[in-house]
Design a protein around this motif. Sequence first.
Motif, PDB file in Angstrom:
ATOM      1  N   PRO A  67       4.379  31.608 -14.871  1.00  0.00           N
ATOM      2  CA  PRO A  67       3.174  30.864 -14.486  1.00  0.00           C
ATOM      3  C   PRO A  67       2.108  30.862 -15.579  1.00  0.00           C
ATOM      4  O   PRO A  67       1.163  30.099 -15.513  1.00  0.00           O
ATOM      5  CB  PRO A  67       2.688  31.577 -13.230  1.00  0.00           C
ATOM      6  CG  PRO A  67       3.327  32.903 -13.246  1.00  0.00           C
ATOM      7  CD  PRO A  67       4.582  32.789 -14.048  1.00  0.00           C
ATOM      8  N   GLY A  68       2.242  31.720 -16.590  1.00  0.00           N
ATOM      9  CA  GLY A  68       1.306  31.729 -17.713  1.00  0.00           C
ATOM     10  C   GLY A  68       0.098  32.607 -17.465  1.00  0.00           C
ATOM     11  O   GLY A  68      -0.098  33.164 -16.394  1.00  0.00           O
ATOM     12  N   ILE A  69      -0.744  32.713 -18.478  1.00  0.00           N
ATOM     13  CA  ILE A  69      -1.959  33.535 -18.393  1.00  0.00           C
ATOM     14  C   ILE A  69      -2.930  32.904 -17.405  1.00  0.00           C
ATOM     15  O   ILE A  69      -3.510  33.575 -16.571  1.00  0.00           O
ATOM     16  CB  ILE A  69      -2.637  33.668 -19.776  1.00  0.00           C
ATOM     17  CG1 ILE A  69      -1.760  34.476 -20.714  1.00  0.00           C
ATOM     18  CG2 ILE A  69      -4.000  34.323 -19.650  1.00  0.00           C
ATOM     19  CD1 ILE A  69      -2.275  34.518 -22.142  1.00  0.00           C
ATOM     20  N   GLU A  70      -3.121  31.592 -17.517  1.00  0.00           N
ATOM     21  CA  GLU A  70      -3.999  30.881 -16.584  1.00  0.00           C
ATOM     22  C   GLU A  70      -3.113  30.218 -15.548  1.00  0.00           C
ATOM     23  O   GLU A  70      -2.430  29.246 -15.828  1.00  0.00           O
ATOM     24  CB  GLU A  70      -4.856  29.863 -17.340  1.00  0.00           C
ATOM     25  CG  GLU A  70      -5.841  30.541 -18.273  1.00  0.00           C
ATOM     26  CD  GLU A  70      -6.843  29.590 -18.894  1.00  0.00           C
ATOM     27  OE1 GLU A  70      -6.632  28.361 -18.835  1.00  0.00           O
ATOM     28  OE2 GLU A  70      -7.832  30.086 -19.449  1.00  0.00           O
ATOM     29  N   ARG A  71      -3.095  30.795 -14.353  1.00  0.00           N
ATOM     30  CA  ARG A  71      -2.175  30.312 -13.325  1.00  0.00           C
ATOM     31  C   ARG A  71      -2.922  30.036 -12.021  1.00  0.00           C
ATOM     32  O   ARG A  71      -3.948  30.647 -11.748  1.00  0.00           O
ATOM     33  CB  ARG A  71      -1.062  31.331 -13.103  1.00  0.00           C
ATOM     34  CG  ARG A  71      -1.537  32.661 -12.644  1.00  0.00           C
ATOM     35  CD  ARG A  71      -0.485  33.760 -12.797  1.00  0.00           C
ATOM     36  NE  ARG A  71      -1.009  35.019 -12.333  1.00  0.00           N
ATOM     37  CZ  ARG A  71      -1.835  35.791 -13.007  1.00  0.00           C
ATOM     38  NH1 ARG A  71      -2.224  35.448 -14.204  1.00  0.00           N
ATOM     39  NH2 ARG A  71      -2.278  36.905 -12.496  1.00  0.00           N
TER      40      ARG A  71
END
Length: 142
Positions: free
Chosen positions: A75-79
């Motif tokens: 989902p990544g760092i900013e999710r």
Amino acid sequence: MSLEESIKLAVESLDAQLYDIVTTREHDDNIYRVFVTAKGGINLDKCAEISRMISPILDVEEPMGGKYRLEVSSPGIERKLRTKDHFIASVGEKVRVKDIATEVYKGELLSADNQKIVVKTEHGEEEIEQSSILSASTYFEW
């Protein structure tokens, strides 16, 4: 057993956790996006392994009318935060939350449970009912 439950079991059998499933449309393509997490992070090899594991499940229970492209990723760092479990797992991180009154709260997620979350903003601690959250995500200050 639902399709999501089948995918969740397959992902967990490979020492990872199902974070979210999102269906979307990009450039005339249907995309079936499976987001996964794992302790220590997710790498490309793990995504490929999970993709190979869940492809046969999707062949049997075809989503999106059978016309889709499967993507497996972190989902990544900013999710996006959509479920109560997402909020609980993100305590201590920076979040941006928009409520039904379209107020935006930015700050550290201090706590989360089944009813509410508490965000420490520049104005103090803000308590927000889970049921009033329109959208939320983690964010990273570069």
